[in-house]
Motif scaffolding. Sequence first.
Motif, PDB file in Angstrom:
ATOM      1  N   UNK A   6       0.954   0.048 -15.554  1.00  0.00           N
ATOM      2  CA  UNK A   6       1.614   0.422 -16.803  1.00  0.00           C
ATOM      3  C   UNK A   6       0.728   1.323 -17.658  1.00  0.00           C
ATOM      4  N   UNK A   7      -0.570   1.069 -17.618  1.00  0.00           N
ATOM      5  CA  UNK A   7      -1.489   1.787 -18.488  1.00  0.00           C
ATOM      6  C   UNK A   7      -2.050   3.052 -17.860  1.00  0.00           C
ATOM      7  N   UNK A   8      -2.198   3.082 -16.536  1.00  0.00           N
ATOM      8  CA  UNK A   8      -2.998   4.140 -15.913  1.00  0.00           C
ATOM      9  C   UNK A   8      -2.289   5.015 -14.880  1.00  0.00           C
ATOM     10  N   UNK A   9      -1.134   4.606 -14.375  1.00  0.00           N
ATOM     11  CA  UNK A   9      -0.548   5.285 -13.220  1.00  0.00           C
ATOM     12  C   UNK A   9       0.772   5.970 -13.583  1.00  0.00           C
ATOM     13  N   UNK A  10       0.904   7.232 -13.188  1.00  0.00           N
ATOM     14  CA  UNK A  10       2.147   7.980 -13.394  1.00  0.00           C
ATOM     15  C   UNK A  10       3.043   7.939 -12.157  1.00  0.00           C
ATOM     16  N   UNK A  11       2.440   8.033 -10.967  1.00  0.00           N
ATOM     17  CA  UNK A  11       3.176   8.009  -9.705  1.00  0.00           C
ATOM     18  C   UNK A  11       2.358   7.212  -8.686  1.00  0.00           C
ATOM     19  N   UNK A  12       3.031   6.357  -7.940  1.00  0.00           N
ATOM     20  CA  UNK A  12       2.381   5.577  -6.881  1.00  0.00           C
ATOM     21  C   UNK A  12       2.726   6.192  -5.530  1.00  0.00           C
ATOM     22  N   UNK A  13       1.704   6.416  -4.715  1.00  0.00           N
ATOM     23  CA  UNK A  13       1.923   6.820  -3.321  1.00  0.00           C
ATOM     24  C   UNK A  13       1.461   5.654  -2.445  1.00  0.00           C
ATOM     25  N   UNK A  14       2.368   4.807  -1.997  1.00  0.00           N
ATOM     26  CA  UNK A  14       1.970   3.657  -1.176  1.00  0.00           C
ATOM     27  C   UNK A  14       1.491   4.106   0.209  1.00  0.00           C
ATOM     28  N   UNK A  15       0.204   3.945   0.461  1.00  0.00           N
ATOM     29  CA  UNK A  15      -0.376   4.273   1.768  1.00  0.00           C
ATOM     30  C   UNK A  15      -0.637   2.960   2.490  1.00  0.00           C
ATOM     31  N   UNK A  16       0.443   2.280   2.835  1.00  0.00           N
ATOM     32  CA  UNK A  16       0.340   0.931   3.385  1.00  0.00           C
ATOM     33  C   UNK A  16       1.184   0.816   4.648  1.00  0.00           C
ATOM     34  N   UNK A  17       0.774  -0.084   5.522  1.00  0.00           N
ATOM     35  CA  UNK A  17       1.488  -0.284   6.780  1.00  0.00           C
ATOM     36  C   UNK A  17       1.613  -1.775   7.076  1.00  0.00           C
ATOM     37  N   UNK A  18       2.643  -2.100   7.833  1.00  0.00           N
ATOM     38  CA  UNK A  18       2.796  -3.463   8.299  1.00  0.00           C
ATOM     39  C   UNK A  18       3.661  -4.341   7.423  1.00  0.00           C
ATOM     40  N   UNK A  19       3.987  -5.499   7.967  1.00  0.00           N
ATOM     41  CA  UNK A  19       4.849  -6.456   7.280  1.00  0.00           C
ATOM     42  C   UNK A  19       4.208  -6.935   5.988  1.00  0.00           C
ATOM     43  N   UNK A  20       5.022  -7.053   4.948  1.00  0.00           N
ATOM     44  CA  UNK A  20       4.525  -7.485   3.650  1.00  0.00           C
ATOM     45  C   UNK A  20       4.111  -6.333   2.761  1.00  0.00           C
ATOM     46  N   UNK A  21       4.084  -5.124   3.303  1.00  0.00           N
ATOM     47  CA  UNK A  21       3.661  -3.946   2.533  1.00  0.00           C
ATOM     48  C   UNK A  21       4.612  -2.776   2.802  1.00  0.00           C
ATOM     49  N   UNK A  22       4.670  -2.360   4.083  1.00  0.00           N
ATOM     50  CA  UNK A  22       5.513  -1.228   4.461  1.00  0.00           C
ATOM     51  C   UNK A  22       6.993  -1.592   4.462  1.00  0.00           C
ATOM     52  N   UNK A  23       7.299  -2.867   4.437  1.00  0.00           N
ATOM     53  CA  UNK A  23       8.683  -3.311   4.543  1.00  0.00           C
ATOM     54  C   UNK A  23       9.421  -3.328   3.212  1.00  0.00           C
TER      55      UNK A  23
END
Length: 345
Positions: free
Chosen positions: A62-79
Amino acid sequence: MSIITATSLVKAIDLKKYEYKLIYISHDNEFYLSNEIYNLEKYKNIDFLRKLKKINIRKYIKKNIDVVIPAVHGRGYEDGVISAICEVLNVPYATPNYISLACIQNKTYTKNILNSYGIKVLDGIKINHNQYYTNRDEVIKVIEQLNYPVIIKPNTLGSSVGISIANSKNELLISLSKAFKYDEEVLIEKSLFNFREFNCAALGYSEYIIGAIEEVILNKKFYSYENKYINDTKKILNPKIIEELEKEIQDTTCKICEIFDISGVIRVDYLFDEKSNQLYVNEINGIPGSFSYYLFEEKGIMYYELIDKLVNLAIKKYQKSKTKTKIFQSNILNVKYRSNKWCLK
Protein backbone atom coordinates in the motif's frame (compact mmCIF):
# COMPACT_ATOMS: atom_id res chain seq x y z
CA MET A 1 12.89 -21.43 -10.42
CA SER A 2 11.12 -18.35 -9.02
CA ILE A 3 14.47 -16.94 -7.90
CA ILE A 4 15.92 -17.39 -11.40
CA THR A 5 12.91 -15.66 -12.97
CA ALA A 6 13.14 -12.76 -10.49
CA THR A 7 16.88 -12.25 -10.96
CA SER A 8 16.57 -12.31 -14.76
CA LEU A 9 13.82 -9.70 -14.51
CA VAL A 10 15.84 -7.41 -12.27
CA LYS A 11 18.84 -7.50 -14.58
CA ALA A 12 16.66 -6.33 -17.48
CA ILE A 13 14.84 -3.47 -15.72
CA ASP A 14 15.45 0.01 -17.13
CA LEU A 15 16.64 1.78 -13.97
CA LYS A 16 16.11 5.18 -15.64
CA LYS A 17 12.37 4.42 -15.71
CA TYR A 18 11.72 2.28 -12.67
CA GLU A 19 12.66 1.90 -9.06
CA TYR A 20 12.16 -1.70 -8.02
CA LYS A 21 11.69 -3.52 -4.73
CA LEU A 22 12.30 -7.23 -4.41
CA ILE A 23 10.04 -9.21 -2.11
CA TYR A 24 11.04 -12.76 -1.26
CA ILE A 25 8.42 -15.30 -0.14
CA SER A 26 9.79 -18.00 2.13
CA HIS A 27 8.61 -21.62 2.26
CA ASP A 28 6.53 -20.77 5.32
CA ASN A 29 4.84 -17.92 3.36
CA GLU A 30 6.53 -15.05 5.16
CA PHE A 31 7.43 -11.96 3.10
CA TYR A 32 10.93 -10.46 3.21
CA LEU A 33 12.55 -7.42 1.63
CA SER A 34 16.04 -7.20 0.17
CA ASN A 35 17.62 -5.31 -2.69
CA GLU A 36 20.46 -7.83 -2.79
CA ILE A 37 18.31 -10.74 -3.89
CA TYR A 38 19.38 -10.13 -7.49
CA ASN A 39 22.60 -11.96 -6.58
CA LEU A 40 21.78 -15.62 -7.16
CA GLU A 41 24.70 -16.82 -5.04
CA LYS A 42 23.16 -15.23 -1.95
CA TYR A 43 20.48 -17.92 -1.90
CA LYS A 44 23.10 -20.53 -1.10
CA ASN A 45 23.85 -18.71 2.15
CA ILE A 46 21.26 -19.52 4.80
CA ASP A 47 22.70 -16.87 7.13
CA PHE A 48 21.96 -14.20 4.52
CA LEU A 49 18.38 -15.34 4.14
CA ARG A 50 17.90 -15.23 7.91
CA LYS A 51 18.94 -11.58 7.94
CA LEU A 52 16.33 -10.44 5.43
CA LYS A 53 13.83 -7.90 6.72
CA LYS A 54 10.38 -9.38 7.32
CA ILE A 55 7.56 -7.11 6.15
CA ASN A 56 3.81 -6.79 6.54
CA ILE A 57 2.92 -7.32 2.88
CA ARG A 58 -0.37 -5.39 3.05
CA LYS A 59 1.14 -2.29 4.60
CA TYR A 60 4.27 -2.42 2.48
CA ILE A 61 2.51 -2.71 -0.88
CA LYS A 62 0.00 0.00 0.00
CA LYS A 63 2.81 2.38 0.86
CA ASN A 64 5.57 1.50 -1.60
CA ILE A 65 4.37 -0.41 -4.68
CA ASP A 66 2.65 0.91 -7.82
CA VAL A 67 2.68 -2.31 -9.89
CA VAL A 68 3.43 -5.91 -8.89
CA ILE A 69 5.15 -8.28 -11.30
CA PRO A 70 4.72 -11.74 -9.73
CA ALA A 71 7.83 -13.76 -10.63
CA VAL A 72 6.60 -16.91 -8.94
CA HIS A 73 6.07 -20.53 -9.92
CA GLY A 74 4.32 -23.56 -8.55
CA ARG A 75 1.28 -24.38 -6.48
CA GLY A 76 0.32 -21.77 -3.90
CA TYR A 77 1.88 -18.94 -5.92
CA GLU A 78 1.49 -19.34 -9.69
CA ASP A 79 -2.02 -20.72 -9.28
CA GLY A 80 -3.56 -17.30 -8.69
CA VAL A 81 -2.86 -16.82 -4.99
CA ILE A 82 -0.52 -13.86 -5.53
CA SER A 83 -2.89 -12.34 -8.10
CA ALA A 84 -5.74 -12.66 -5.61
CA ILE A 85 -3.67 -10.91 -2.93
CA CYS A 86 -3.06 -8.05 -5.38
CA GLU A 87 -6.80 -7.86 -6.07
CA VAL A 88 -7.53 -7.60 -2.34
CA LEU A 89 -4.82 -4.97 -1.90
CA ASN A 90 -6.18 -3.05 -4.92
CA VAL A 91 -2.85 -2.87 -6.73
CA PRO A 92 -2.15 -3.48 -10.46
CA TYR A 93 -0.41 -6.79 -11.21
CA ALA A 94 1.21 -8.07 -14.40
CA THR A 95 -0.19 -11.61 -14.68
CA PRO A 96 -3.47 -13.26 -15.66
CA ASN A 97 -6.27 -12.97 -13.11
CA TYR A 98 -6.53 -15.44 -10.25
CA ILE A 99 -9.44 -17.38 -11.79
CA SER A 100 -7.54 -17.98 -15.04
CA LEU A 101 -4.36 -18.98 -13.23
CA ALA A 102 -6.23 -21.38 -10.94
CA CYS A 103 -7.77 -23.14 -13.95
CA ILE A 104 -4.47 -23.24 -15.85
CA GLN A 105 -2.62 -24.70 -12.86
CA ASN A 106 -5.09 -27.58 -12.67
CA LYS A 107 -4.21 -29.87 -15.58
CA THR A 108 -7.59 -31.61 -15.60
CA TYR A 109 -9.54 -28.35 -15.60
CA THR A 110 -7.36 -27.15 -18.47
CA LYS A 111 -8.05 -30.30 -20.47
CA ASN A 112 -11.79 -30.06 -19.95
CA ILE A 113 -11.92 -26.39 -20.89
CA LEU A 114 -9.79 -26.83 -24.02
CA ASN A 115 -11.83 -29.87 -25.05
CA SER A 116 -15.02 -27.84 -24.82
CA TYR A 117 -13.54 -25.36 -27.33
CA GLY A 118 -12.44 -28.09 -29.74
CA ILE A 119 -8.72 -27.80 -28.95
CA LYS A 120 -6.98 -31.18 -28.98
CA VAL A 121 -5.45 -32.59 -25.78
CA LEU A 122 -4.17 -36.07 -24.99
CA ASP A 123 -6.58 -38.61 -23.52
CA GLY A 124 -6.21 -38.71 -19.78
CA ILE A 125 -7.65 -40.02 -16.53
CA LYS A 126 -7.70 -38.17 -13.21
CA ILE A 127 -7.64 -40.13 -9.97
CA ASN A 128 -7.49 -38.91 -6.41
CA HIS A 129 -5.60 -40.26 -3.43
CA ASN A 130 -8.67 -41.79 -1.78
CA GLN A 131 -9.83 -43.56 -4.97
CA TYR A 132 -6.44 -45.12 -5.47
CA TYR A 133 -5.82 -46.39 -1.96
CA THR A 134 -9.37 -47.69 -1.36
CA ASN A 135 -9.92 -49.34 -4.74
CA ARG A 136 -6.48 -49.79 -6.24
CA ASP A 137 -7.17 -52.80 -8.48
CA GLU A 138 -10.13 -51.16 -10.21
CA VAL A 139 -8.20 -47.91 -10.69
CA ILE A 140 -5.29 -49.77 -12.28
CA LYS A 141 -7.68 -51.56 -14.66
CA VAL A 142 -9.13 -48.23 -15.79
CA ILE A 143 -5.66 -46.73 -16.31
CA GLU A 144 -4.45 -49.74 -18.29
CA GLN A 145 -7.22 -49.15 -20.82
CA LEU A 146 -5.04 -46.31 -22.10
CA ASN A 147 -2.36 -48.94 -22.88
CA TYR A 148 1.28 -48.53 -21.90
CA PRO A 149 3.36 -46.43 -21.91
CA VAL A 150 1.55 -43.77 -19.87
CA ILE A 151 2.67 -40.48 -18.34
CA ILE A 152 1.88 -39.87 -14.66
CA LYS A 153 1.62 -36.23 -13.51
CA PRO A 154 0.68 -34.50 -10.23
CA ASN A 155 -2.46 -32.60 -11.23
CA THR A 156 -1.61 -29.12 -9.94
CA LEU A 157 2.18 -28.90 -10.05
CA GLY A 158 4.38 -27.34 -12.71
CA SER A 159 7.99 -27.55 -13.91
CA SER A 160 7.60 -31.31 -14.55
CA VAL A 161 7.91 -31.97 -10.81
CA GLY A 162 6.85 -35.52 -9.88
CA ILE A 163 6.28 -36.60 -13.50
CA SER A 164 7.34 -40.06 -14.66
CA ILE A 165 6.61 -42.58 -17.39
CA ALA A 166 5.38 -46.15 -16.87
CA ASN A 167 5.78 -49.03 -19.30
CA SER A 168 4.32 -51.73 -17.06
CA LYS A 169 2.03 -52.26 -14.09
CA ASN A 170 4.97 -52.35 -11.70
CA GLU A 171 6.34 -49.06 -13.02
CA LEU A 172 2.83 -47.59 -12.83
CA LEU A 173 2.52 -48.48 -9.14
CA ILE A 174 5.90 -46.87 -8.41
CA SER A 175 5.04 -43.76 -10.44
CA LEU A 176 1.65 -43.31 -8.76
CA SER A 177 3.20 -43.55 -5.31
CA LYS A 178 5.73 -40.92 -6.34
CA ALA A 179 3.12 -38.57 -7.79
CA PHE A 180 0.83 -38.83 -4.75
CA LYS A 181 3.70 -37.55 -2.58
CA TYR A 182 3.25 -34.21 -4.34
CA ASP A 183 -0.47 -33.92 -4.95
CA GLU A 184 -3.86 -35.19 -3.84
CA GLU A 185 -4.86 -35.73 -7.47
CA VAL A 186 -2.90 -37.36 -10.29
CA LEU A 187 -3.39 -37.18 -14.06
CA ILE A 188 -2.48 -40.16 -16.25
CA GLU A 189 -2.11 -39.62 -19.99
CA LYS A 190 -1.42 -41.86 -22.96
CA SER A 191 2.19 -41.39 -24.06
CA LEU A 192 3.07 -40.64 -27.67
CA PHE A 193 5.85 -42.51 -29.45
CA ASN A 194 7.07 -40.39 -32.34
CA PHE A 195 6.49 -36.76 -31.53
CA ARG A 196 8.04 -33.30 -31.45
CA GLU A 197 7.63 -30.77 -28.66
CA PHE A 198 7.11 -27.05 -29.31
CA ASN A 199 6.67 -23.99 -27.10
CA CYS A 200 4.99 -20.74 -28.04
CA ALA A 201 4.47 -17.66 -25.84
CA ALA A 202 1.98 -14.82 -26.05
CA LEU A 203 1.94 -11.31 -24.60
CA GLY A 204 -0.97 -8.94 -24.23
CA TYR A 205 -4.43 -8.19 -22.90
CA SER A 206 -7.42 -8.55 -25.25
CA GLU A 207 -4.95 -8.22 -28.16
CA TYR A 208 -1.89 -10.46 -28.30
CA ILE A 209 1.64 -10.57 -29.64
CA ILE A 210 2.67 -14.14 -30.43
CA GLY A 211 6.32 -14.92 -29.75
CA ALA A 212 8.66 -17.16 -31.71
CA ILE A 213 8.14 -20.92 -31.77
CA GLU A 214 10.73 -23.01 -29.95
CA GLU A 215 11.36 -26.73 -30.34
CA VAL A 216 12.62 -28.77 -27.40
CA ILE A 217 14.89 -31.65 -28.43
CA LEU A 218 14.22 -34.42 -25.94
CA ASN A 219 16.69 -37.09 -24.95
CA LYS A 220 13.97 -38.88 -22.98
CA LYS A 221 10.28 -39.65 -23.51
CA PHE A 222 9.23 -36.57 -21.54
CA TYR A 223 10.59 -33.20 -20.47
CA SER A 224 11.68 -33.82 -16.88
CA TYR A 225 12.53 -31.26 -14.20
CA GLU A 226 16.21 -32.19 -14.58
CA ASN A 227 16.06 -31.65 -18.34
CA LYS A 228 14.37 -28.28 -17.88
CA TYR A 229 16.62 -26.75 -15.26
CA ILE A 230 19.71 -28.86 -14.65
CA ASN A 231 20.76 -30.72 -17.79
CA ASP A 232 21.64 -28.86 -20.93
CA THR A 233 18.58 -29.66 -23.03
CA LYS A 234 18.84 -28.52 -26.63
CA LYS A 235 16.28 -25.97 -27.84
CA ILE A 236 15.86 -24.61 -31.34
CA LEU A 237 14.25 -21.24 -32.03
CA ASN A 238 12.22 -20.97 -35.23
CA PRO A 239 12.51 -24.68 -36.09
CA LYS A 240 11.88 -25.93 -39.58
CA ILE A 241 8.21 -26.85 -39.71
CA ILE A 242 5.59 -26.64 -42.42
CA GLU A 243 3.68 -23.38 -42.71
CA GLU A 244 0.36 -25.01 -41.76
CA LEU A 245 1.76 -26.31 -38.46
CA GLU A 246 3.35 -22.97 -37.63
CA LYS A 247 0.04 -21.21 -38.22
CA GLU A 248 -1.86 -23.78 -36.16
CA ILE A 249 0.49 -23.29 -33.20
CA GLN A 250 0.21 -19.50 -33.43
CA ASP A 251 -3.58 -19.50 -33.88
CA THR A 252 -4.13 -21.99 -31.05
CA THR A 253 -1.94 -19.95 -28.71
CA CYS A 254 -3.97 -16.83 -29.51
CA LYS A 255 -7.26 -18.70 -29.03
CA ILE A 256 -6.09 -19.98 -25.63
CA CYS A 257 -5.35 -16.39 -24.58
CA GLU A 258 -8.91 -15.43 -25.51
CA ILE A 259 -10.45 -18.45 -23.76
CA PHE A 260 -8.67 -17.76 -20.47
CA ASP A 261 -8.84 -13.95 -20.77
CA ILE A 262 -5.08 -13.74 -20.48
CA SER A 263 -3.23 -10.61 -19.44
CA GLY A 264 0.56 -10.54 -19.29
CA VAL A 265 2.63 -13.44 -20.63
CA ILE A 266 1.79 -17.12 -20.98
CA ARG A 267 3.61 -19.97 -22.70
CA VAL A 268 1.80 -22.91 -24.28
CA ASP A 269 3.64 -26.23 -24.64
CA TYR A 270 2.62 -28.48 -27.52
CA LEU A 271 3.16 -32.08 -28.59
CA PHE A 272 3.01 -32.91 -32.30
CA ASP A 273 2.32 -36.56 -33.15
CA GLU A 274 4.27 -37.25 -36.33
CA LYS A 275 2.30 -40.44 -37.04
CA SER A 276 -1.12 -38.78 -37.09
CA ASN A 277 0.07 -35.22 -37.83
CA GLN A 278 -2.00 -34.11 -34.86
CA LEU A 279 -1.09 -31.17 -32.62
CA TYR A 280 -1.94 -31.44 -28.92
CA VAL A 281 -1.78 -28.85 -26.16
CA ASN A 282 0.37 -30.38 -23.44
CA GLU A 283 0.43 -27.63 -20.84
CA ILE A 284 -0.19 -23.92 -20.31
CA ASN A 285 2.25 -21.93 -18.18
CA GLY A 286 0.47 -18.97 -16.57
CA ILE A 287 3.75 -17.38 -15.44
CA PRO A 288 6.48 -18.93 -17.62
CA GLY A 289 10.08 -19.12 -16.48
CA SER A 290 11.84 -15.78 -17.06
CA PHE A 291 8.61 -14.72 -18.77
CA SER A 292 9.87 -16.50 -21.92
CA TYR A 293 11.60 -13.23 -22.81
CA TYR A 294 13.86 -14.88 -25.40
CA LEU A 295 10.85 -15.90 -27.49
CA PHE A 296 9.87 -12.23 -27.77
CA GLU A 297 13.42 -11.05 -28.52
CA GLU A 298 13.11 -13.10 -31.69
CA LYS A 299 10.18 -10.82 -32.54
CA GLY A 300 12.18 -7.66 -31.85
CA ILE A 301 10.95 -7.06 -28.27
CA MET A 302 13.91 -6.87 -25.90
CA TYR A 303 13.53 -7.93 -22.27
CA TYR A 304 13.45 -4.35 -20.97
CA GLU A 305 10.69 -3.58 -23.51
CA LEU A 306 8.80 -6.67 -22.36
CA ILE A 307 8.90 -5.29 -18.81
CA ASP A 308 7.51 -1.97 -20.09
CA LYS A 309 4.66 -3.82 -21.77
CA LEU A 310 3.93 -5.87 -18.64
CA VAL A 311 3.74 -2.73 -16.51
CA ASN A 312 1.51 -0.92 -19.00
CA LEU A 313 -0.78 -3.95 -19.40
CA ALA A 314 -1.13 -4.23 -15.63
CA ILE A 315 -2.14 -0.57 -15.38
CA LYS A 316 -4.53 -0.88 -18.35
CA LYS A 317 -6.25 -3.89 -16.80
CA TYR A 318 -6.43 -2.18 -13.40
CA GLN A 319 -7.95 1.00 -14.85
CA LYS A 320 -10.53 -1.03 -16.75
CA SER A 321 -11.49 -2.90 -13.57
CA LYS A 322 -12.00 0.42 -11.79
CA THR A 323 -14.78 1.30 -14.22
CA LYS A 324 -16.88 -1.66 -13.06
CA THR A 325 -19.43 -1.41 -10.27
CA LYS A 326 -18.28 -3.60 -7.39
CA ILE A 327 -20.75 -2.56 -4.72
CA PHE A 328 -24.45 -3.41 -4.77
CA GLN A 329 -26.50 -1.06 -2.64
CA SER A 330 -28.97 -2.88 -0.41
CA ASN A 331 -30.95 -2.27 2.75
CA ILE A 332 -30.50 -5.86 3.93
CA LEU A 333 -28.88 -4.70 7.19
CA ASN A 334 -31.99 -2.69 7.94
CA VAL A 335 -34.13 -5.80 7.89
CA LYS A 336 -34.78 -7.86 11.03
CA TYR A 337 -36.44 -11.22 11.52
CA ARG A 338 -39.67 -11.40 13.53
CA SER A 339 -42.09 -14.27 14.04
CA ASN A 340 -41.21 -16.03 10.78
CA LYS A 341 -41.58 -12.79 8.83
CA TRP A 342 -39.05 -10.34 7.41
CA CYS A 343 -39.84 -6.80 8.48
CA LEU A 344 -38.20 -3.43 7.99
CA LYS A 345 -37.07 -1.72 11.15
